[in-house]
Scaffold this motif. Sequence first.
Motif, PDB file in Angstrom:
ATOM      1  N   ILE A   1       7.243   3.705  -3.840  1.00  0.00           N
ATOM      2  CA  ILE A   1       6.320   4.574  -3.242  1.00  0.00           C
ATOM      3  C   ILE A   1       6.429   4.871  -1.869  1.00  0.00           C
ATOM      4  O   ILE A   1       6.712   6.080  -1.223  1.00  0.00           O
TER       5      ILE A   1
ATOM      6  N   SER B   1       0.750  -1.223   0.080  1.00  0.00           N
ATOM      7  CA  SER B   1       0.027  -0.062   0.087  1.00  0.00           C
ATOM      8  C   SER B   1       0.870   1.230  -0.020  1.00  0.00           C
ATOM      9  O   SER B   1       1.934   1.215   0.527  1.00  0.00           O
ATOM     10  N   SER B   2       0.342   2.441  -0.756  1.00  0.00           N
ATOM     11  CA  SER B   2       0.812   3.660  -0.825  1.00  0.00           C
ATOM     12  C   SER B   2       0.914   4.384   0.530  1.00  0.00           C
ATOM     13  O   SER B   2       1.208   5.511   0.581  1.00  0.00           O
ATOM     14  N   ARG B   3      -0.029   3.875   1.640  1.00  0.00           N
ATOM     15  CA  ARG B   3      -0.156   4.638   2.630  1.00  0.00           C
ATOM     16  C   ARG B   3       1.140   5.410   3.257  1.00  0.00           C
ATOM     17  O   ARG B   3       1.917   4.682   3.588  1.00  0.00           O
TER      18      ARG B   3
END
Lengths: 470, 197
Positions: B106, B81-83
């Motif tokens: 990312i 995830s890019s969180r």
Amino acid sequence: MAPKTVIEKIWEQHVVHREEGKPDLLYIDLHLVHEVTSPQAFEGLRMNNRQVRRPDLTYATMDHNVPTVNRHIINDPVSKKQMTTLEQNCKEFGIELADINHPDQGIVHVIGPELGLTQPGKTIVCGDSHTSTHGAFGALSFGIGTSEVEHVLATQTLWQSRPKTLQVKVTGKLGFGVTAKDLILAVIAKYGVNAGTGYIIEYTGEAIRELSMEERMTVCNMSIEAGARAGLISPDEKTVEYLRGRRYAPQGEEFEKAAQHWLALATDEGAEYDLTLEIAGEEIEPQVTWGTNPSMGSGISASVPDPEQFERQADRESVARALDYMELAAGTQLEEIPVDYVFIGSCTNSRISDLRAAAEVAKGRKVQEGVTAIVVPGSQTVKQAAEAEGLDQIFIDAGFEWRESGCSMCLAMNDDIVPSGKRCASTSNRNFEGRQGNGSKTHLVSPPMAAAAAVTGKFTDVRKLAKVHQ
Amino acid sequence: MEAINKFNGIVCPLNRVNVDTDQIIPKQFLKRIERQGFGQFLFHHWRFDDDGNKREDFIMNQMQYEQAEILVAGENFGCGSSREHAPWALLDYGFRVIIAPSFADIFYNNCVKNGILAIRLTEAEVSEIMEKAKEPGYRLFINLKDQDITDRKGFAADFDIDPYWKQMLLNGWDEIAVTLNLEDEISSYEKKAESIS
């Protein structure tokens, strides 16, 4: 002029500023926004007294937190706060929002293409790693963090170092019962979760060209699971036909003009890539993951591997850890693993063709006792289309729950959670520890394989299930 | 963000590959609308059992690593995830430097934007640091300007970093302000793009 890839063509068209020793400043054509990764970005704008530069190129929806039953009751006050914050931010900065009650609401990567916002040649970003999905249209699309969301809101640009290009070539044809999901899972199983790190992927080859637009979205969606921020497919006639008549696509004569421009973006004959990886369509079986990252998977006829068979020490350790977490013994046939939950949905596999494929298997059968199976359409539009064809009734008759649209059990930020210790056959994209709920065990599969697991109570090669209707 | 150049700190070795952002910060903690306060949830399911008790066998819970400010991990750190909540949690917990053979793209960008120095070293160098960091109080000394890392026992390594990101980190720049200086170029790009379409 030297032949170019679709990636290079789009990149070059979007350079706003180029300077030796710096990344390129790229213009962003479409910025998709959702409730989880945007609040801090809007707050940053306010703190610095900055505006959204192009609200007209920005589009927002709510998907991660939304309930899929009892739509109006959001039990978690923190989830609710995140949703009302998005509403307020969109209002304050003049951004179009498909909120929870809106007929266009859905998973951001399902509605972008559906509305025709996603178009070939665009640069598309969103604070979500599965933004790679839009690459199916020959758009350069990738996930960004919240600081970058703020940067795009304020400037409509991003600083990006030019990545290397990776061709993933899928030769030949896919066999009966083998889907786009199996294709991409097989690529990741073969080459690993960081094969694409530092690259942008272009998928090529006969098997890719044969895929429908929705299938191409499934493939590009999981580019990030191979480590690549973006994964594209060159636009072709299928791309053009999918977009014809969509609400935000150009209309009439403008569309024909745009279509010529889109088709010209396709990779030129003889263009070169920094790296090429190949897989033969014929060698791909329906896939099931057995571990805790998407590369830990095999064809359904295989068994759970022995950690000792891996060459590298790091792999032996991580496979052993994964099997321990998944409570699986080496040597167990994948077809002998029972399931407790089945989830059909997510930005990977919640489009109408996914639901049709799953319904085809579910029709005339019953979900095994003790198995909880839910179907979550990707958008309100998908939901209505499915209901118009009677897919909802097929699922309900078979014992599946039919839900409202959202991200749901893919990451379990709403109430759709796999309980600790339970095992789920899931059409989503990540089988990380605890992804679907603390202590949950996720196995990634295609929609037909998920439906087959629901009706047999264990992983089953969907090719063995004879049609019960007709 | 806070500028960083010379930094030294205690090293915590997290000997795992493919550490994903779902582990760094599980999704139930992504609902806050602030940037602060995520450190308490860092590696939540690895640090705590289902009843909220500390897992004694998890490396970060061992006393000698309580004050650690440098995290060393296996390849492909920060995948998934890019969180950005992941670097926020690491920073808030106290990690200013992360060392690994490779990082997810990312995640790496997200670190730079928050003043976290993510350093790629070779597998051999990372293994050597992992081994040495078993000793209590083991520290690394990082000099971003010279792009080198040393310890007090003869370890020395150079690292690569994009010159632009390096300047950002050294100066603690507000990237948006930098970009807004190019307003004229952005506007003229927009005019040109409109005339084509």
